[in-house]
Scaffold this active site. Structure first.
Site, PDB file in Angstrom:
ATOM      1  N   TYR A   1       0.762  -0.918   0.304  1.00  0.00           N
ATOM      2  CA  TYR A   1      -0.719   0.191   0.182  1.00  0.00           C
ATOM      3  C   TYR A   1       0.380   1.079  -0.048  1.00  0.00           C
ATOM      4  O   TYR A   1       2.209   1.284  -0.007  1.00  0.00           O
ATOM      5  CB  TYR A   1      -0.792  -0.057   1.472  1.00  0.00           C
TER       6      TYR A   1
ATOM      7  N   LEU B   1      11.448   1.014   6.905  1.00  0.00           N
ATOM      8  CA  LEU B   1      10.189   1.739   5.597  1.00  0.00           C
ATOM      9  C   LEU B   1      10.901   2.540   4.754  1.00  0.00           C
ATOM     10  O   LEU B   1      11.558   3.264   6.142  1.00  0.00           O
ATOM     11  CB  LEU B   1       9.086   2.025   5.818  1.00  0.00           C
TER      12      LEU B   1
ATOM     13  N   LYS C   1       6.583  -2.008   1.774  1.00  0.00           N
ATOM     14  CA  LYS C   1       5.166  -1.524   2.297  1.00  0.00           C
ATOM     15  C   LYS C   1       4.325  -2.635   2.410  1.00  0.00           C
ATOM     16  O   LYS C   1       3.126  -1.994   1.376  1.00  0.00           O
ATOM     17  CB  LYS C   1       5.108  -0.279   2.174  1.00  0.00           C
TER      18      LYS C   1
ATOM     19  N   GLU D   1      11.804   1.951  14.078  1.00  0.00           N
ATOM     20  CA  GLU D   1      10.898   2.998  13.832  1.00  0.00           C
ATOM     21  C   GLU D   1       9.510   3.088  14.580  1.00  0.00           C
ATOM     22  O   GLU D   1       9.701   2.497  15.839  1.00  0.00           O
ATOM     23  CB  GLU D   1      10.484   3.290  12.664  1.00  0.00           C
TER      24      GLU D   1
HETATM   25  N1  PMP Z   1       7.763   3.101   8.954  1.00  0.00           N
HETATM   26  C1  PMP Z   1       6.891   2.574   9.092  1.00  0.00           C
HETATM   27  C2  PMP Z   1       6.873   1.334   9.527  1.00  0.00           C
HETATM   28  C3  PMP Z   1       5.856   3.536   8.657  1.00  0.00           C
HETATM   29  O1  PMP Z   1       4.078   2.650   8.642  1.00  0.00           O
HETATM   30  C4  PMP Z   1       5.470   4.933   7.634  1.00  0.00           C
HETATM   31  C5  PMP Z   1       4.282   5.363   6.701  1.00  0.00           C
HETATM   32  N2  PMP Z   1       3.237   4.592   6.079  1.00  0.00           N
HETATM   33  C6  PMP Z   1       6.814   4.516   7.883  1.00  0.00           C
HETATM   34  C7  PMP Z   1       7.136   4.724   8.679  1.00  0.00           C
HETATM   35  C8  PMP Z   1       6.563   6.869   7.382  1.00  0.00           C
HETATM   36  O2  PMP Z   1       6.588   6.763   5.467  1.00  0.00           O
HETATM   37  P1  PMP Z   1       6.316   8.094   4.634  1.00  0.00           P
HETATM   38  O3  PMP Z   1       7.776   8.734   5.133  1.00  0.00           O
HETATM   39  O4  PMP Z   1       7.018   7.312   3.571  1.00  0.00           O
HETATM   40  O5  PMP Z   1       4.723   7.841   5.341  1.00  0.00           O
END
Ligand code: PMP
Length: 284
Positions: A32, A204, A148, A180
């Protein structure tokens, strides 16, 4: 009433249908993306589209539409749902096939679903002024967090653990180091240096992270991409998280211990302002 997109059609949300044999439902066999909308425009769309392509490649999943088509669908949904500030969610799964662990034939069409969430006041979130509290929890997710996927059960449990502890989110810890947040990338600030975990399969690769680090460097701030511990975070001057839905969000407490002064710090505030300003300028 919300209009959503399902496999080529724009339909009312109550008329949207996905098979019970969809592999996203049966195996969490899907990926996603979440893209924010400000002033009716998409923030960081090319980054999200590029990460989606990478997630699909890593899982040997075919892309259901081209990047240009994807942009068109995002824009159409934003327009049809009259979104000024909000989020567009996109989900691609390996499609529907009789239940079997083995991937279905390569000609099985992937499922593509998109929907919007209106979030008036997203950029002006009150939490950005007060900061959020986090707890630390062990990271019990699978090993390819750079993809993701829709396997969000553990992050969901993490948010529930945070809520039970009177906090808003959790930072996950593996081998003694913070990976994270449950749905965001984690940072600390010590002196003039912004510290955030290096990229790898353990986290991620946040699209907001990439933009914020680039903007921090352009603003002559020092950036160190390396692991840090909860103890180091507790002794930091500031902490914050980044994501497409929260932009830059200050963290003021970890496991009950105040970070710095216990109030949002100047580095997080400045980065939030720079990120929002710069991203609005190039939104599409
Ligand atoms: N880490 C994780 C585990 C996440 O789910 C997200 C948000 N989807 C992020 C980091 C941040 O990613 P982004 O800045 O692309 O939203």
């Amino acid at each position: 009433m919300r209009t959503v997109y399902v496999n080529g059609d724009y339909v009312a949300e109550e008329d949207a249908k996905i098979s019970i044999f969809d592999r996203g439902f049966l195996f969490a066999d899907g990926v996603y993306e979440v893209t924010s909308v400000l002033d009716g425009k998409l923030i960081d769309f090319p980054g999200h589209a590029a990460r989606l392509a990478r997630s699909l490649r890593e899982l040997e999943m075919p892309a259901p539409v081209t990047e240009e088509e994807l942009l068109e669908i995002h824009r159409e949904l934003v327009a049809r749902n009259d979104i000024t500030e909000g989020l567009v969610y996109l989900q691609v799964t390996r499609g529907a096939a009789d239940r079997d662990f083995m991937f279905p034939d390569a000609d099985t069409p992937p499922s593509l679903v998109l929907f919007t969430q209106a979030k008036p006041g997203l950029a002006d979130a009150p939490a950005a002024k007060t900061g959020i509290k986090v707890i630390s929890i062990p990271d019990r997710r699978w090993g390819r967090r750079d993809i993701k996927t829709v396997q969000l059960l553990y992050p969901s449990m993490g948010k529930m653990m945070a809520k039970a502890a009177g906090a808003q989110d959790a930072w996950m810890v593996e081998d003694g180091a913070v990976t994270e947040g449950t749905s965001n990338n984690a940072y600390i600030v010590k002196g003039n240096t912004i510290i955030t975990r290096h990229l790898g399969e353990e986290i991620l690769h946040g699209i907001t992270r990439a933009a914020v680090l680039r903007m921090a460097s352009e603003a002559q701030m020092q950036v160190e991409e390396r692991s840090f511990t909860i103890e180091e975070a507790m002794a930091a001057d500031e902490a914050f998280v980044t994501s497409a839905s929260t932009f830059v969000m200050p963290v003021v407490e970890i496991d009950g211990a105040a970070i710095g002064t216990g109030a949002p710090g100047p580095v997080a505030a400045r980065l939030r302002e720079i990120y929002l300003d710069e991203s609005r300028k190039v939104a599409i």
